[in-house]
Design a protein around this motif. Structure first.
Motif, PDB file in Angstrom:
ATOM      1  N   THR A 185       0.820  -1.209   0.000  1.00 43.24           N
ATOM      2  CA  THR A 185       0.000   0.000   0.000  1.00 43.24           C
ATOM      3  C   THR A 185       0.856   1.263   0.000  1.00 43.24           C
ATOM      4  N   GLU A 186       1.949   1.245   0.760  1.00 45.75           N
ATOM      5  CA  GLU A 186       2.733   2.458   0.952  1.00 45.75           C
ATOM      6  C   GLU A 186       3.856   2.634  -0.063  1.00 45.75           C
ATOM      7  N   ARG A 187       4.416   1.520  -0.588  1.00 48.05           N
ATOM      8  CA  ARG A 187       5.603   1.640  -1.439  1.00 48.05           C
ATOM      9  C   ARG A 187       5.510   0.863  -2.741  1.00 48.05           C
ATOM     10  N   TRP A 188       5.274  -0.446  -2.641  1.00 51.95           N
ATOM     11  CA  TRP A 188       5.423  -1.311  -3.797  1.00 51.95           C
ATOM     12  C   TRP A 188       4.098  -1.430  -4.553  1.00 51.95           C
ATOM     13  N   ASN A 189       3.765  -0.391  -5.305  1.00 56.45           N
ATOM     14  CA  ASN A 189       2.514  -0.394  -6.058  1.00 56.45           C
ATOM     15  C   ASN A 189       2.673   0.451  -7.320  1.00 56.45           C
ATOM     16  N   TRP A 190       1.781   0.237  -8.258  1.00 61.35           N
ATOM     17  CA  TRP A 190       1.853   0.943  -9.539  1.00 61.35           C
ATOM     18  C   TRP A 190       1.672   2.441  -9.372  1.00 61.35           C
ATOM     19  N   GLU A 191       0.800   2.838  -8.461  1.00 56.76           N
ATOM     20  CA  GLU A 191       0.544   4.263  -8.270  1.00 56.76           C
ATOM     21  C   GLU A 191       1.810   4.999  -7.834  1.00 56.76           C
ATOM     22  N   THR A 192       2.644   4.337  -7.017  1.00 54.05           N
ATOM     23  CA  THR A 192       3.884   4.961  -6.551  1.00 54.05           C
ATOM     24  C   THR A 192       4.999   4.849  -7.576  1.00 54.05           C
ATOM     25  N   GLU A 193       5.195   3.668  -8.125  1.00 56.34           N
ATOM     26  CA  GLU A 193       6.330   3.411  -9.008  1.00 56.34           C
ATOM     27  C   GLU A 193       6.027   3.684 -10.479  1.00 56.34           C
ATOM     28  N   GLY A 194       4.743   3.605 -10.863  1.00 60.86           N
ATOM     29  CA  GLY A 194       4.395   3.749 -12.278  1.00 60.86           C
ATOM     30  C   GLY A 194       4.793   5.082 -12.867  1.00 60.86           C
ATOM     31  N   GLY A 195       4.607   6.179 -12.097  1.00 61.69           N
ATOM     32  CA  GLY A 195       4.970   7.498 -12.602  1.00 61.69           C
ATOM     33  C   GLY A 195       6.452   7.602 -12.904  1.00 61.69           C
ATOM     34  N   ARG A 196       7.281   6.977 -12.060  1.00 67.81           N
ATOM     35  CA  ARG A 196       8.723   7.002 -12.299  1.00 67.81           C
ATOM     36  C   ARG A 196       9.083   6.235 -13.568  1.00 67.81           C
ATOM     37  N   LEU A 197       8.423   5.087 -13.770  1.00 69.73           N
ATOM     38  CA  LEU A 197       8.705   4.286 -14.965  1.00 69.73           C
ATOM     39  C   LEU A 197       8.278   5.012 -16.233  1.00 69.73           C
ATOM     40  N   LEU A 198       7.089   5.596 -16.203  1.00 73.20           N
ATOM     41  CA  LEU A 198       6.597   6.295 -17.397  1.00 73.20           C
ATOM     42  C   LEU A 198       7.440   7.534 -17.687  1.00 73.20           C
ATOM     43  N   ALA A 199       7.913   8.206 -16.647  1.00 72.42           N
ATOM     44  CA  ALA A 199       8.801   9.347 -16.865  1.00 72.42           C
ATOM     45  C   ALA A 199      10.096   8.904 -17.524  1.00 72.42           C
ATOM     46  N   LEU A 200      10.587   7.712 -17.154  1.00 73.86           N
ATOM     47  CA  LEU A 200      11.792   7.179 -17.791  1.00 73.86           C
ATOM     48  C   LEU A 200      11.529   6.901 -19.267  1.00 73.86           C
TER      49      LEU A 200
END
Length: 262
Positions: free
Chosen positions: A179-194
């Motif tokens: 819920t707090e760290r390992w989820n698409w909402e948290t990490e997805g933005g970083r991946l798409l920015a890459l």
């Protein structure tokens, strides 16, 4: 309790789950051998998925050594997966160290287990060790040598033998981490920015005037995903493609039109 109900197992039966592609390099035989080790006599192992190693899995399930405690179920749609995963007591991520990709990987099943609030038994590789053992809410399970059935069995037995209150607390920590760290909402933005950065770099290097506007963030770039199968159970590619399309990029996904095709 979908897994036990589908298999006709009694409530509370200790249950280890392997879900995902049934292919070489995933520790399928090693998991089966582990289930025959001391300390796991009451536990059952479920293979949930499909792939080229299905005949091997069928032979493992039919072997008399584990007395009917191994099972195979067909894959379920991605949107229905987490309730099935949540039925398990432990999710096994025993990918083998036979390629650099495997040794550096963090497979989908790792994240799906945490999202469902299920502790993980992972291969003792750097990236997975960091997530499972070093998470601020952790540990989120255990790690082991995935090539050694005795090591796998010892780690599984250690997780399954915990008192109910400890098991509940471990499941809560897994869900908290998802819920707090390992989820698409948290990490997805970083991946798409890459991806955005890579697409802009491609425009600069090719001098493509048609898509030059994308470099300034005003136009679209083209991205193509080539999948080895149908992609029907590839939730990761689906999310990445949808995220890129939502940012205005032109996305094409090429996949097989029939199950099992190359």
């Amino acid at each position: 309790d979908r897994l036990r109900q589908a298999l006709g197992l009694a409530a509370g039966t200790p249950l280890v789950l392997y879900h995902g592609a049934l292919v070489p390099g995933r520790g399928l035989a090693e998991l089966a051998a582990a289930m025959g080790q001391p300390g796991l006599e009451a536990a059952h192992l479920v293979y949930l998925g499909w792939g080229t190693s299905e005949p091997e899995v069928a032979a493992l399930v039919a072997a008399p050594a584990t007395a009917g405690r191994l099972h195979h179920l067909p894959p379920v749609p991605p949107d229905e997966l987490l309730p099935w995963v949540a039925s398990a007591d432990v999710v096994a991520v025993t990918i083998q160290p036979d390629t650099l990709n495997h040794r550096l990987s963090t497979p989908n099943k790792l994240w799906e287990a945490l999202a469902a609030g299920v502790p993980v038994l992972a291969s003792d590789f750097p990236a997975m060790r960091h997530i499972v053992l070093d998470d601020p809410a952790g540990p989120l399970g255990a790690v082991c040598d995935p090539t050694d059935p005795r090591a796998i069995a010892a780690a599984l037995a250690g997780l399954l033998a915990r008192p109910p209150a400890e098991r509940d607390a471990l499941r809560a920590r897994c869900h908290q981490a998802a819920t707090e760290r390992w989820n698409w909402e948290t990490e997805g933005g970083r991946l798409l920015a890459l991806y955005d950065d890579l697409l802009r770099d491609a425009t600069r290097s090719t001098g493509d005037e048609v898509t030059a506007g994308a470099a300034a963030g005003t136009g679209r770039q083209r991205a193509t995903f080539l999948l080895p199968g149908t992609g029907s159970h590839d939730s990761r590619t689906r999310r990445i493609a949808a995220g890129l399309a939502g940012r205005g990029h032109a996305v094409t996904v090429i996949a097989s039109s029939m199950a099992g095709a190359g």
